[in-house]
Design a protein around this motif. Structure first.
Motif, PDB file in Angstrom:
ATOM      1  N   PHE A 218       0.869  -1.167   0.000  1.00 15.62           N
ATOM      2  CA  PHE A 218       0.000   0.000   0.000  1.00 15.62           C
ATOM      3  C   PHE A 218       0.907   1.218   0.000  1.00 15.62           C
ATOM      4  N   VAL A 219       0.713   2.132  -0.942  1.00 15.29           N
ATOM      5  CA  VAL A 219       1.557   3.328  -1.057  1.00 15.29           C
ATOM      6  C   VAL A 219       0.736   4.554  -0.695  1.00 15.29           C
ATOM      7  N   ALA A 220       1.199   5.296   0.299  1.00 11.52           N
ATOM      8  CA  ALA A 220       0.524   6.523   0.722  1.00 11.52           C
ATOM      9  C   ALA A 220       1.485   7.691   0.594  1.00 11.52           C
ATOM     10  N   GLU A 221       1.013   8.763   0.030  1.00 14.31           N
ATOM     11  CA  GLU A 221       1.826   9.977  -0.106  1.00 14.31           C
ATOM     12  C   GLU A 221       1.411  10.979   0.961  1.00 14.31           C
ATOM     13  N   ILE A 222       2.399  11.504   1.687  1.00 10.98           N
ATOM     14  CA  ILE A 222       2.174  12.573   2.657  1.00 10.98           C
ATOM     15  C   ILE A 222       2.944  13.789   2.160  1.00 10.98           C
ATOM     16  N   ASN A 223       2.210  14.771   1.689  1.00  7.30           N
ATOM     17  CA  ASN A 223       2.830  15.953   1.107  1.00  7.30           C
ATOM     18  C   ASN A 223       1.761  17.045   1.019  1.00  7.30           C
ATOM     19  N   PRO A 224       2.090  18.283   1.357  1.00  4.36           N
ATOM     20  CA  PRO A 224       1.075  19.344   1.265  1.00  4.36           C
ATOM     21  C   PRO A 224       0.590  19.601  -0.161  1.00  4.36           C
ATOM     22  N   LEU A 225       1.435  19.272  -1.157  1.00  5.88           N
ATOM     23  CA  LEU A 225       1.106  19.567  -2.549  1.00  5.88           C
ATOM     24  C   LEU A 225       1.166  18.306  -3.406  1.00  5.88           C
ATOM     25  N   PRO A 226       0.431  18.264  -4.503  1.00  3.05           N
ATOM     26  CA  PRO A 226       0.547  17.137  -5.430  1.00  3.05           C
ATOM     27  C   PRO A 226       1.956  17.048  -6.009  1.00  3.05           C
ATOM     28  N   THR A 227       2.368  15.828  -6.347  1.00  2.00           N
ATOM     29  CA  THR A 227       3.697  15.603  -6.895  1.00  2.00           C
ATOM     30  C   THR A 227       3.603  14.682  -8.110  1.00  2.00           C
ATOM     31  N   GLU A 228       4.751  14.372  -8.656  1.00  2.00           N
ATOM     32  CA  GLU A 228       4.816  13.456  -9.788  1.00  2.00           C
ATOM     33  C   GLU A 228       4.366  12.045  -9.403  1.00  2.00           C
ATOM     34  N   LEU A 229       4.365  11.732  -8.105  1.00  2.00           N
ATOM     35  CA  LEU A 229       4.009  10.391  -7.645  1.00  2.00           C
ATOM     36  C   LEU A 229       2.554  10.281  -7.192  1.00  2.00           C
ATOM     37  N   SER A 230       1.843  11.389  -7.146  1.00  2.00           N
ATOM     38  CA  SER A 230       0.489  11.375  -6.585  1.00  2.00           C
ATOM     39  C   SER A 230      -0.441  10.419  -7.320  1.00  2.00           C
ATOM     40  N   SER A 231      -0.337  10.362  -8.628  1.00  2.00           N
ATOM     41  CA  SER A 231      -1.288   9.582  -9.421  1.00  2.00           C
ATOM     42  C   SER A 231      -1.158   8.080  -9.201  1.00  2.00           C
ATOM     43  N   MET A 232       0.008   7.622  -8.717  1.00  2.00           N
ATOM     44  CA  MET A 232       0.167   6.180  -8.527  1.00  2.00           C
ATOM     45  C   MET A 232      -0.002   5.753  -7.061  1.00  2.00           C
ATOM     46  N   ALA A 233      -0.218   6.719  -6.176  1.00  2.00           N
ATOM     47  CA  ALA A 233      -0.391   6.373  -4.760  1.00  2.00           C
ATOM     48  C   ALA A 233      -1.805   5.856  -4.497  1.00  2.00           C
ATOM     49  N   ASP A 234      -1.927   4.951  -3.546  1.00  2.00           N
ATOM     50  CA  ASP A 234      -3.244   4.463  -3.137  1.00  2.00           C
ATOM     51  C   ASP A 234      -3.996   5.510  -2.338  1.00  2.00           C
ATOM     52  N   LEU A 235      -3.249   6.391  -1.673  1.00  2.00           N
ATOM     53  CA  LEU A 235      -3.865   7.417  -0.837  1.00  2.00           C
ATOM     54  C   LEU A 235      -2.920   8.611  -0.786  1.00  2.00           C
ATOM     55  N   CYS A 236      -3.486   9.807  -0.910  1.00  2.00           N
ATOM     56  CA  CYS A 236      -2.708  11.043  -0.788  1.00  2.00           C
ATOM     57  C   CYS A 236      -3.261  11.859   0.375  1.00  2.00           C
ATOM     58  N   TRP A 237      -2.379  12.242   1.274  1.00  2.00           N
ATOM     59  CA  TRP A 237      -2.777  13.002   2.455  1.00  2.00           C
ATOM     60  C   TRP A 237      -2.056  14.343   2.387  1.00  2.00           C
ATOM     61  N   ARG A 238      -2.807  15.416   2.234  1.00  2.00           N
ATOM     62  CA  ARG A 238      -2.225  16.727   2.014  1.00  2.00           C
ATOM     63  C   ARG A 238      -1.931  17.444   3.334  1.00  2.00           C
ATOM     64  N   GLU A 239      -0.927  16.925   4.015  1.00  2.00           N
ATOM     65  CA  GLU A 239      -0.458  17.517   5.262  1.00  2.00           C
ATOM     66  C   GLU A 239       1.067  17.476   5.286  1.00  2.00           C
ATOM     67  N   PRO A 240       1.709  18.407   5.989  1.00  2.00           N
ATOM     68  CA  PRO A 240       3.162  18.313   6.166  1.00  2.00           C
ATOM     69  C   PRO A 240       3.519  17.158   7.087  1.00  2.00           C
ATOM     70  N   ALA A 241       4.729  16.652   6.929  1.00  2.00           N
ATOM     71  CA  ALA A 241       5.167  15.476   7.691  1.00  2.00           C
ATOM     72  C   ALA A 241       5.124  15.696   9.196  1.00  2.00           C
ATOM     73  N   ALA A 242       5.509  16.882   9.646  1.00  2.00           N
ATOM     74  CA  ALA A 242       5.580  17.146  11.087  1.00  2.00           C
ATOM     75  C   ALA A 242       4.206  17.166  11.737  1.00  2.00           C
ATOM     76  N   VAL A 243       3.154  17.308  10.930  1.00  2.00           N
ATOM     77  CA  VAL A 243       1.779  17.233  11.436  1.00  2.00           C
ATOM     78  C   VAL A 243       1.223  15.827  11.251  1.00  2.00           C
ATOM     79  N   ALA A 244       1.393  15.287  10.058  1.00  2.00           N
ATOM     80  CA  ALA A 244       0.741  14.025   9.716  1.00  2.00           C
ATOM     81  C   ALA A 244       1.327  12.827  10.448  1.00  2.00           C
ATOM     82  N   LEU A 245       2.629  12.710  10.496  1.00  2.00           N
ATOM     83  CA  LEU A 245       3.233  11.494  11.055  1.00  2.00           C
ATOM     84  C   LEU A 245       2.957  11.326  12.549  1.00  2.00           C
ATOM     85  N   PRO A 246       3.095  12.360  13.380  1.00  2.00           N
ATOM     86  CA  PRO A 246       2.710  12.179  14.792  1.00  2.00           C
ATOM     87  C   PRO A 246       1.228  11.839  14.941  1.00  2.00           C
ATOM     88  N   ALA A 247       0.371  12.440  14.109  1.00  3.67           N
ATOM     89  CA  ALA A 247      -1.053  12.151  14.199  1.00  3.67           C
ATOM     90  C   ALA A 247      -1.354  10.709  13.800  1.00  3.67           C
TER      91      ALA A 247
END
Length: 256
Positions: A218-247
């Motif tokens: 399962f591939v999840a992208e954590i990034n505030p903005l879309p990237t070149e990899l967004s289209s192939m991810a199973d899930l995209c979460w538009r948050e910065p790492a310092a917020v998303a990962l602790p949560a």
């Protein structure tokens, strides 16, 4: 961030995963105040293009200029602290919920200083100085000027007297074979790959999420903005790492 705002599909996958890979890029370190490689610089270095300095040709043409620039970057790295995202990855590893492997494109040591034990640097490490001729590690203390200077002579290797260079991968150079092999193996066996703070523009590292997904991860992208990899991810979460990962880690541990 409240646990209710964490994507539930990611919480479920992360809680069940036993082999996790966190693929990190420049955005991860940017949250610790590190400028990304392509950010505009200020002061002494604003008139230099990083791509023009990060090549073996530049090193051969003017090693004193390249050495001074990398010492400036080395000093900036030392002043930065791991952010909450780095610490969450390390905490996840230490909870023994899964094997957590970091595969990073960053040349700093923020993951290690946060406490992560399994870190593979695909683009080298800025503090791993070595001889540019024979490859022998250089472990003597490095003197960094109090103020940036445009040129500094690199130290000499004690073994062959060649010039000591930064331990990074320059444009056109091969990736460190051990780090690359370890990264490929980890992605090949992963249940979950988190792609954090990377643009997905630099290959071959950008090909690792697709490799993992082709093997069932399962591939999840954590990034505030879309990237070149967004289209192939199973899930995209538009948050910065310092917020998303602790949560994410908090939501996972709340399930127990």
């Amino acid at each position: 961030m409240p646990a209710s705002e964490v994507p539930w599909a990611l919480v479920e996958v992360a809680a069940a995963a036993r082999r996790v890979v966190v693929l990190t890029g420049a955005g991860m370190s940017a949250e610790s105040g590190q400028p990304t490689f392509r950010d505009p610089h200020t002061g002494l270095w604003e008139r230099f293009c990083p791509e023009d300095l990060a090549t073996f040709a530049a090193w051969e043409g003017d090693p004193t200029l390249v050495w001074a620039w990398y010492l400036w970057r080395f000093e900036r790295t030392g002043l930065a602290d791991p952010n909450a995202g780095h610490r969450a990855i390390a905490d996840w590893e230490h909870l023994d919920l899964a094997t957590v492997t970091v595969v990073t494109q960053n040349v700093d040591d923020l993951h290690e200083r946060a406490g992560s034990g399994q870190v593979h640097h695909l683009h080298g490490s800025i503090g791993a100085f070595r001889c540019g001729e024979c490859g022998h590690p250089f472990t003597d203390p490095i003197e960094v000027p109090e103020e940036p200077v445009e040129r500094l002579p690199p130290p000499a290797c004690a073994r062959c007297f060649g010039l000591v260079r930064p331990g990074v991968v320059w444009f056109g150079e091969s990736l460190p074979p051990d780090a690359w092999s370890a990264g490929v193996e980890a992605c090949d066996q992963a249940d979950l790959v988190l792609v954090v703070g990377t643009s997905g523009m630099v290959y071959p590292a950008a090909g690792l999420p697709a490799l993992a997904r082709s093997n069932g991860a399962f591939v999840a992208e954590i990034n505030p903005l879309p990237t070149e990899l967004s289209s192939m991810a199973d899930l995209c979460w538009r948050e910065p790492a310092a917020v998303a990962l602790p949560a994410l880690l908090a939501a996972m541990t709340a399930l127990d």
